[in-house]
Write a protein that holds these residues in place. Structure first.
Motif: not given
Length: 144
Positions: A130-131, A134, A142
């Motif tokens: 997830r990081e 980003r 997403r």
């Protein structure tokens, strides 16, 4: 009987395939497990547990209607059964550390062809997909 699954990619809350898991969620919490994940060129990650040195961040999900949940997850992950050469992922059981420190056995979908991961994918530093996403501009996996 195993009643949890550890998710580390598109099945996590707020990501593209969470809707597949959502009807079966009894409880969900942050968690970690040993292993490594690779970001694949297809826009999703793959888990590998071969060295035990890394750590993967994800979510521990307690399942209701476990049998039906596994049917849906197996279909999404192209898992056809133990030892099947056509598996994209294998469904394995590994210990997972829940947010409160409990150790829970959970199903994890691991990439079937482990030897291809280092060539095919990019190792996710720190094990948090997830990081990682980003920091990628305009990722197609997403929601929203």
């Amino acid at each position: 009987m195993i009643k949890h699954v550890f998710v580390y990619g598109t099945l996590m809350s707020g990501l593209a395939n969470h809707h597949v898991l959502k009807p079966y969620i009894k409880a969900i919490e942050p968690a970690k497990t040993a292993g490594r994940i690779y970001h694949l060129p297809y826009g999703y990650p793959a888990y590998c547990d071969d060295d035990g040195n890394g750590e993967v961040t994800g979510e521990l999900v307690e399942l209701k209607d476990i049998d039906q949940a596994l049917v849906s997850l197996d279909q999404l992950e192209d898992y056809f059964g133990p030892g099947c050469a056509n598996n994209l992922y294998d469904r394995i059981v590994r210990p997972v550390i829940a947010a409160d420190g409990r150790i829970v056995d959970a199903y994890i979908y691991a990439w079937h062809d482990r030897e291809s991961l280092a060539v095919l994918g990019e190792l996710v530093p720190g094990g948090d997909w997830r990081e990682y996403i980003r920091n990628v501009s305009a990722p197609p996996w997403r929601l929203g």
